[in-house]
Design a protein around this motif. Sequence first.
Motif, PDB file in Angstrom:
ATOM      1  N   THR A  73     -36.489 -27.333 -76.723  1.00 47.05           N
ATOM      2  CA  THR A  73     -35.619 -26.206 -77.065  1.00 47.05           C
ATOM      3  C   THR A  73     -34.428 -26.202 -76.128  1.00 47.05           C
ATOM      4  O   THR A  73     -34.539 -26.587 -74.963  1.00 47.05           O
ATOM      5  N   GLY A  74     -33.277 -25.772 -76.642  1.00 49.09           N
ATOM      6  CA  GLY A  74     -32.105 -25.702 -75.786  1.00 49.09           C
ATOM      7  C   GLY A  74     -30.815 -25.598 -76.565  1.00 49.09           C
ATOM      8  O   GLY A  74     -30.808 -25.468 -77.790  1.00 49.09           O
ATOM      9  N   GLY A  75     -29.708 -25.659 -75.815  1.00 52.08           N
ATOM     10  CA  GLY A  75     -28.393 -25.753 -76.419  1.00 52.08           C
ATOM     11  C   GLY A  75     -28.148 -27.182 -76.858  1.00 52.08           C
ATOM     12  O   GLY A  75     -29.003 -28.060 -76.685  1.00 52.08           O
ATOM     13  N   SER A  76     -26.975 -27.442 -77.401  1.00 51.68           N
ATOM     14  CA  SER A  76     -26.708 -28.790 -77.909  1.00 51.68           C
ATOM     15  C   SER A  76     -26.702 -29.831 -76.798  1.00 51.68           C
ATOM     16  O   SER A  76     -26.963 -31.003 -77.039  1.00 51.68           O
ATOM     17  N   GLY A  77     -26.432 -29.411 -75.558  1.00 46.57           N
ATOM     18  CA  GLY A  77     -26.398 -30.361 -74.453  1.00 46.57           C
ATOM     19  C   GLY A  77     -27.713 -31.074 -74.239  1.00 46.57           C
ATOM     20  O   GLY A  77     -27.739 -32.229 -73.798  1.00 46.57           O
ATOM     21  N   ILE A  78     -28.835 -30.419 -74.560  1.00 45.10           N
ATOM     22  CA  ILE A  78     -30.137 -31.045 -74.353  1.00 45.10           C
ATOM     23  C   ILE A  78     -30.297 -32.290 -75.214  1.00 45.10           C
ATOM     24  O   ILE A  78     -31.141 -33.153 -74.940  1.00 45.10           O
ATOM     25  N   ALA A  79     -29.473 -32.427 -76.256  1.00 48.35           N
ATOM     26  CA  ALA A  79     -29.562 -33.586 -77.152  1.00 48.35           C
ATOM     27  C   ALA A  79     -28.829 -34.806 -76.608  1.00 48.35           C
ATOM     28  O   ALA A  79     -28.941 -35.897 -77.189  1.00 48.35           O
ATOM     29  N   LEU A  80     -28.094 -34.662 -75.515  1.00 50.54           N
ATOM     30  CA  LEU A  80     -27.318 -35.792 -74.997  1.00 50.54           C
ATOM     31  C   LEU A  80     -28.177 -37.026 -74.735  1.00 50.54           C
ATOM     32  O   LEU A  80     -27.763 -38.151 -75.023  1.00 50.54           O
ATOM     33  N   GLY A  81     -29.362 -36.821 -74.172  1.00 51.26           N
ATOM     34  CA  GLY A  81     -30.187 -37.960 -73.808  1.00 51.26           C
ATOM     35  C   GLY A  81     -31.174 -38.407 -74.853  1.00 51.26           C
ATOM     36  O   GLY A  81     -31.890 -39.401 -74.640  1.00 51.26           O
ATOM     37  N   LEU A  82     -31.225 -37.735 -75.990  1.00 52.15           N
ATOM     38  CA  LEU A  82     -32.253 -38.055 -76.983  1.00 52.15           C
ATOM     39  C   LEU A  82     -31.975 -39.319 -77.795  1.00 52.15           C
ATOM     40  O   LEU A  82     -32.911 -40.094 -78.046  1.00 52.15           O
ATOM     41  N   PRO A  83     -30.734 -39.572 -78.249  1.00 48.41           N
ATOM     42  CA  PRO A  83     -30.518 -40.801 -79.025  1.00 48.41           C
ATOM     43  C   PRO A  83     -30.957 -42.065 -78.295  1.00 48.41           C
ATOM     44  O   PRO A  83     -31.484 -42.995 -78.917  1.00 48.41           O
ATOM     45  N   GLU A  84     -30.768 -42.105 -76.990  1.00 50.30           N
ATOM     46  CA  GLU A  84     -31.130 -43.306 -76.231  1.00 50.30           C
ATOM     47  C   GLU A  84     -32.626 -43.592 -76.302  1.00 50.30           C
ATOM     48  O   GLU A  84     -33.042 -44.761 -76.293  1.00 50.30           O
ATOM     49  N   ASN A  85     -33.431 -42.531 -76.384  1.00 44.87           N
ATOM     50  CA  ASN A  85     -34.882 -42.745 -76.500  1.00 44.87           C
ATOM     51  C   ASN A  85     -35.216 -43.533 -77.756  1.00 44.87           C
ATOM     52  O   ASN A  85     -36.041 -44.447 -77.733  1.00 44.87           O
ATOM     53  N   PHE A  86     -34.576 -43.182 -78.869  1.00 44.49           N
ATOM     54  CA  PHE A  86     -34.820 -43.895 -80.126  1.00 44.49           C
ATOM     55  C   PHE A  86     -34.159 -45.277 -80.109  1.00 44.49           C
ATOM     56  O   PHE A  86     -34.687 -46.229 -80.693  1.00 44.49           O
ATOM     57  N   ARG A  87     -33.023 -45.379 -79.426  1.00 44.15           N
ATOM     58  CA  ARG A  87     -32.337 -46.679 -79.336  1.00 44.15           C
ATOM     59  C   ARG A  87     -33.201 -47.677 -78.572  1.00 44.15           C
ATOM     60  O   ARG A  87     -33.296 -48.854 -78.958  1.00 44.15           O
ATOM     61  N   ARG A  88     -33.830 -47.237 -77.496  1.00 43.35           N
ATOM     62  CA  ARG A  88     -34.691 -48.126 -76.711  1.00 43.35           C
ATOM     63  C   ARG A  88     -35.857 -48.655 -77.542  1.00 43.35           C
ATOM     64  O   ARG A  88     -36.358 -49.751 -77.302  1.00 43.35           O
ATOM     65  N   GLN A  89     -36.271 -47.851 -78.518  1.00 43.57           N
ATOM     66  CA  GLN A  89     -37.378 -48.274 -79.384  1.00 43.57           C
ATOM     67  C   GLN A  89     -36.906 -49.127 -80.561  1.00 43.57           C
ATOM     68  O   GLN A  89     -37.715 -49.536 -81.397  1.00 43.57           O
ATOM     69  N   GLY A  90     -35.602 -49.372 -80.633  1.00 47.28           N
ATOM     70  CA  GLY A  90     -35.054 -50.185 -81.715  1.00 47.28           C
ATOM     71  C   GLY A  90     -35.051 -49.495 -83.058  1.00 47.28           C
ATOM     72  O   GLY A  90     -35.091 -50.154 -84.107  1.00 47.28           O
ATOM     73  N   LEU A  91     -34.972 -48.147 -83.050  1.00 46.23           N
ATOM     74  CA  LEU A  91     -35.096 -47.388 -84.295  1.00 46.23           C
ATOM     75  C   LEU A  91     -33.767 -46.956 -84.902  1.00 46.23           C
ATOM     76  O   LEU A  91     -33.740 -46.450 -86.027  1.00 46.23           O
ATOM     77  N   LEU A  92     -32.652 -47.121 -84.183  1.00 41.22           N
ATOM     78  CA  LEU A  92     -31.360 -46.670 -84.697  1.00 41.22           C
ATOM     79  C   LEU A  92     -30.647 -47.788 -85.462  1.00 41.22           C
ATOM     80  O   LEU A  92     -30.631 -48.933 -85.034  1.00 41.22           O
ATOM     81  N   SER A  93     -30.042 -47.407 -86.577  1.00 41.58           N
ATOM     82  CA  SER A  93     -29.375 -48.394 -87.433  1.00 41.58           C
ATOM     83  C   SER A  93     -27.955 -48.706 -86.987  1.00 41.58           C
ATOM     84  O   SER A  93     -27.423 -49.772 -87.299  1.00 41.58           O
TER      85      SER A  93
END
Length: 418
Positions: A219-239
């Motif tokens: 839960t949070g403001g939009s700033g909390i999402a700054l680090g989330l894409p990298e988690n999926f990128r490390r797993q090779g899940l982003l197109s």
Amino acid sequence: MLLGCIADDFTGASDLANTLAKGGMATMQFVGVPQTKAPAECEAGVVALKSRTVAPADAVAQSLAACEWLLAQGAKQILFKYCSTFDSTKEGNIGPVADALIKRLGADVAVVCPVFPATGRTLFNGHLFVNGRLLNESGMQNHPLTPMTDPDIRRWLGYQTKTEVGLVPFATVRAGADAIGKALSAEAAAGRCLAVVDAVGDEDLHAIGAAISGAKLITGGSGIALGLPENFRRQGLLSGRGTSFTQAKGAAAVLSGSCSVQSRAQVKAYTAKHPGLVVMPDDVISGAMTPQIAFDHVIGRIALAPMVYSSADPDDVRAAQERHGKEEVAEAIEGFFGELAIMLADAGVSRLVVGGGETSGAVVTALEVDRFHIGPEIDPGVPALAAQGPRPVRLALKSGNFGALDFYDKALAALGAP
């Protein structure tokens, strides 16, 4: 879908979608809980609700419905997004919604982090600051619907939730992701299902993001999402596809219903160069000001991109609320702007810029928008949007305190050309 997001208002939803799109996720913003499946290319889905100021039970019901739809689309993680100034009352709605989502998802602990350094929102020792001033000294104490009179987020959230609220202090955050993760585990072991987490810079948000890669709920403001894409990128899940957005050519208008300090300054700056029509609650309620009157005013000056605004001084708003009732005033103003937006779009106005979260929700609902494609960032937290639905206008939806003084002119240029 990888990340499922629930936003409690429309400007906040576009703010979050902007952050995720910039982070490299193929992001779509949906208006309300969709009745159909998300497009296959959607990696981050943001469901925009209008639940910030409704009754707590209604906010919980809407949020749980959004959660169920997101899970059905395959979302691996749920993010509950609220305003970076923690807009709420002692009754809710942040705490009740967070409690319900924790129970539904079986989460041990969820981060509480209403931080957005790019717009001056920081958190230290559990206290929220806006541009270096405590929240209750920032102007938010005068908000007509959710006056924020206490900067201690643990205490304020404590009024709203059934669980004890914990804290991960700044020193722990600066120690890095491992330290944050251990601190969150300790909060969960102590039975504190919600943990306020300090952050003052983007680097803190990236560290928090890395620490919560496996969290069921954030839960949070939009700033909390700054680090989330990298988690999926490390797993090779982003197109790496991103999202599609095209500008529009056509007439433009600006609608502002926010009464924040920054909004009133932006209105003053814009109307110094463009025609402006002020709308007073008393006139709307009495019928002296109608959407038709405002429409005629705007169309007669459409080449100059006019503004219609109800961004009055907070004392004037409170006086109107005392005369007519808080809910009656809000419904009258929101209904007015919603009807006006329909009339403008049907008359060929293809670019609309809207100021204020409640006003934006009213406009988007009235226009029957299904979802948005996310365009370029205009100012921190505010992207250009391409509406998908019966009226495919280009929109910018601005939270009250967001944007520079010249935001409205920049927004019109980002949406397209005359």
